[in-house]
Design a protein around this motif. Sequence first.
Motif, PDB file in Angstrom:
ATOM      1  N   VAL A  43       0.828  -1.205   0.000  1.00  0.00           N
ATOM      2  CA  VAL A  43       0.000   0.000   0.000  1.00  0.00           C
ATOM      3  C   VAL A  43       0.866   1.260   0.000  1.00  0.00           C
ATOM      4  O   VAL A  43       0.544   2.242  -0.676  1.00  0.00           O
ATOM      5  CB  VAL A  43      -0.986  -0.018   1.188  1.00  0.00           C
ATOM      6  CG1 VAL A  43      -1.701   1.311   1.335  1.00  0.00           C
ATOM      7  CG2 VAL A  43      -1.994  -1.141   1.004  1.00  0.00           C
ATOM      8  N   ALA A  44       1.970   1.238   0.717  1.00  0.00           N
ATOM      9  CA  ALA A  44       2.865   2.407   0.720  1.00  0.00           C
ATOM     10  C   ALA A  44       3.448   2.650  -0.672  1.00  0.00           C
ATOM     11  O   ALA A  44       3.504   3.809  -1.134  1.00  0.00           O
ATOM     12  CB  ALA A  44       3.992   2.205   1.740  1.00  0.00           C
ATOM     13  N   LEU A  45       3.856   1.589  -1.351  1.00  0.00           N
ATOM     14  CA  LEU A  45       4.385   1.749  -2.707  1.00  0.00           C
ATOM     15  C   LEU A  45       3.295   2.201  -3.669  1.00  0.00           C
ATOM     16  O   LEU A  45       3.537   3.051  -4.542  1.00  0.00           O
ATOM     17  CB  LEU A  45       5.015   0.443  -3.193  1.00  0.00           C
ATOM     18  CG  LEU A  45       6.298   0.017  -2.487  1.00  0.00           C
ATOM     19  CD1 LEU A  45       6.709  -1.390  -2.918  1.00  0.00           C
ATOM     20  CD2 LEU A  45       7.417   1.013  -2.744  1.00  0.00           C
ATOM     21  N   LEU A  46       2.094   1.669  -3.512  1.00  0.00           N
ATOM     22  CA  LEU A  46       0.970   2.110  -4.343  1.00  0.00           C
ATOM     23  C   LEU A  46       0.705   3.593  -4.133  1.00  0.00           C
ATOM     24  O   LEU A  46       0.514   4.341  -5.105  1.00  0.00           O
ATOM     25  CB  LEU A  46      -0.280   1.294  -4.016  1.00  0.00           C
ATOM     26  CG  LEU A  46      -1.574   1.730  -4.712  1.00  0.00           C
ATOM     27  CD1 LEU A  46      -1.460   1.580  -6.226  1.00  0.00           C
ATOM     28  CD2 LEU A  46      -2.760   0.935  -4.165  1.00  0.00           C
ATOM     29  N   ALA A  47       0.708   4.034  -2.898  1.00  0.00           N
ATOM     30  CA  ALA A  47       0.475   5.451  -2.606  1.00  0.00           C
ATOM     31  C   ALA A  47       1.548   6.319  -3.247  1.00  0.00           C
ATOM     32  O   ALA A  47       1.247   7.391  -3.802  1.00  0.00           O
ATOM     33  CB  ALA A  47       0.447   5.669  -1.088  1.00  0.00           C
TER      34      ALA A  47
END
Length: 104
Positions: A43-47
């Motif tokens: 999720v952090a990389l997606l954000a």
Amino acid sequence: MAWVVLFLAGLSEIVWASAMKQSAGFTRLVPSVVTVSGMAVSVALLAWAMKTLPLGTAYMIWTGIGALGAFLVGVAFLGEALSPARVLAALLIVMGLALMKFAS
């Protein structure tokens, strides 16, 4: 660079989905920790990727990589069935991902 980060986010999704299966409903510690950590990384990389990529494109690519990768892990390592219909479904996901990438 955002596309590379998005790809890594998708790979992280494959990791956490596969670990979740191995966690046996979060009753096994190590796979449970890998699941939660993988979710956070994914999720952090997606954000980060969404800073420059459109929401719909990024989310579709992210979920598509995760879905396709989880399917392949299931077939290759977990003994899940490989039928013509499932292969066709996976190919349709790949075609949708390619179309979304080229449309962006």
